[in-house]
Scaffold this active site. Structure first.
Site, PDB file in Angstrom:
ATOM      1  N   PRO A 189       0.790  -1.242   0.000  1.00  0.00           N
ATOM      2  CA  PRO A 189       0.000   0.000   0.000  1.00  0.00           C
ATOM      3  C   PRO A 189       0.824   1.295   0.000  1.00  0.00           C
ATOM      4  O   PRO A 189       0.852   2.038   0.980  1.00  0.00           O
ATOM      5  CB  PRO A 189      -0.828  -0.136   1.280  1.00  0.00           C
ATOM      6  CG  PRO A 189       0.049  -0.934   2.196  1.00  0.00           C
ATOM      7  CD  PRO A 189       0.773  -1.904   1.307  1.00  0.00           C
ATOM      8  N   CYS A 190       1.457   1.589  -1.111  1.00  0.00           N
ATOM      9  CA  CYS A 190       2.260   2.808  -1.222  1.00  0.00           C
ATOM     10  C   CYS A 190       1.417   4.075  -1.062  1.00  0.00           C
ATOM     11  O   CYS A 190       1.959   5.144  -0.796  1.00  0.00           O
ATOM     12  CB  CYS A 190       3.002   2.840  -2.551  1.00  0.00           C
ATOM     13  SG  CYS A 190       4.403   1.707  -2.582  1.00  0.00           S
TER      14      CYS A 190
END
Length: 174
Positions: free
Chosen positions: A126-127
């Site tokens: 989850p950047c």
């Protein structure tokens, strides 16, 4: 390229509130998840693995606590994998700055941002939970404040319940 021809690049396309997510697989691995604009139509999975990935993406879009369990293609440099491993551990609803991640892993914020941009597996890694010190930052190698990718980042953060970064003392939404 027309969206219907472009959709041939994907093994499945899952509709999303912000557009769609394209899924690419090869052999027994997920190779890439791609944020797509609304012009892309849903595409049924063409393999069992693409179907599994599509189900997990759809589940996440309904429930931000959904867990991904997909065989991912082993990609990235040793440094990128180190960044991604740290980002993977950021809990839902929380955000960290590029600088924070850089300090933890002993690097520089720009290098962390570049590793985020090279992430082939958004949602799984989850950047979107990594922001700039003074605001939202970039996303998927894009930084146009009103562009498609940053609107996706805003949607994902809202979906996960993020409202503000405590160290910023400001909203991450306009």
């Amino acid at each position: 390229m027309k969206p219907d021809r472009a959709s041939l690049l994907f093994n499945a396309i899952v509709p999303a509130p912000f557009g769609a997510l394209g899924i690419r697989t090869a052999d027994d691995k997920v190779c890439e998840l791609v944020y797509l604009p609304p012009s892309f139509a849903e595409k049924s999975a063409d393999s069992a693995l693409a179907g599994q990935a599509a189900q997990q993406v759809a589940r996440y879009l309904q429930d931000p606590d959904a867990v991904f369990d997909l065989p991912l293609l082993d990609v990235g440099t040793e440094f990128q994998r180190k960044v991604w491993q740290h980002i993977h551990a950021i809990p839902r609803g929380a955000v960290r700055t590029y600088g924070h991640v850089a300090r933890v892993i002993g690097s520089a914020p720009r290098a962390v941002g570049q590793a985020c941009g090279a992430n082939r597996f958004p949602l799984v890694i989850p950047c979107h939970r990594v922001t700039a010190t003074g605001g939202l930052g970039g996303f998927a190698n894009q930084d146009d404040e009103n562009g498609f990718h940053l609107s996706v980042k805003r949607w994902l953060l809202r979906h996960e319940g993020a409202t503000a970064s405590p160290w910023q003392q400001q909203s991450i939404f306009p």
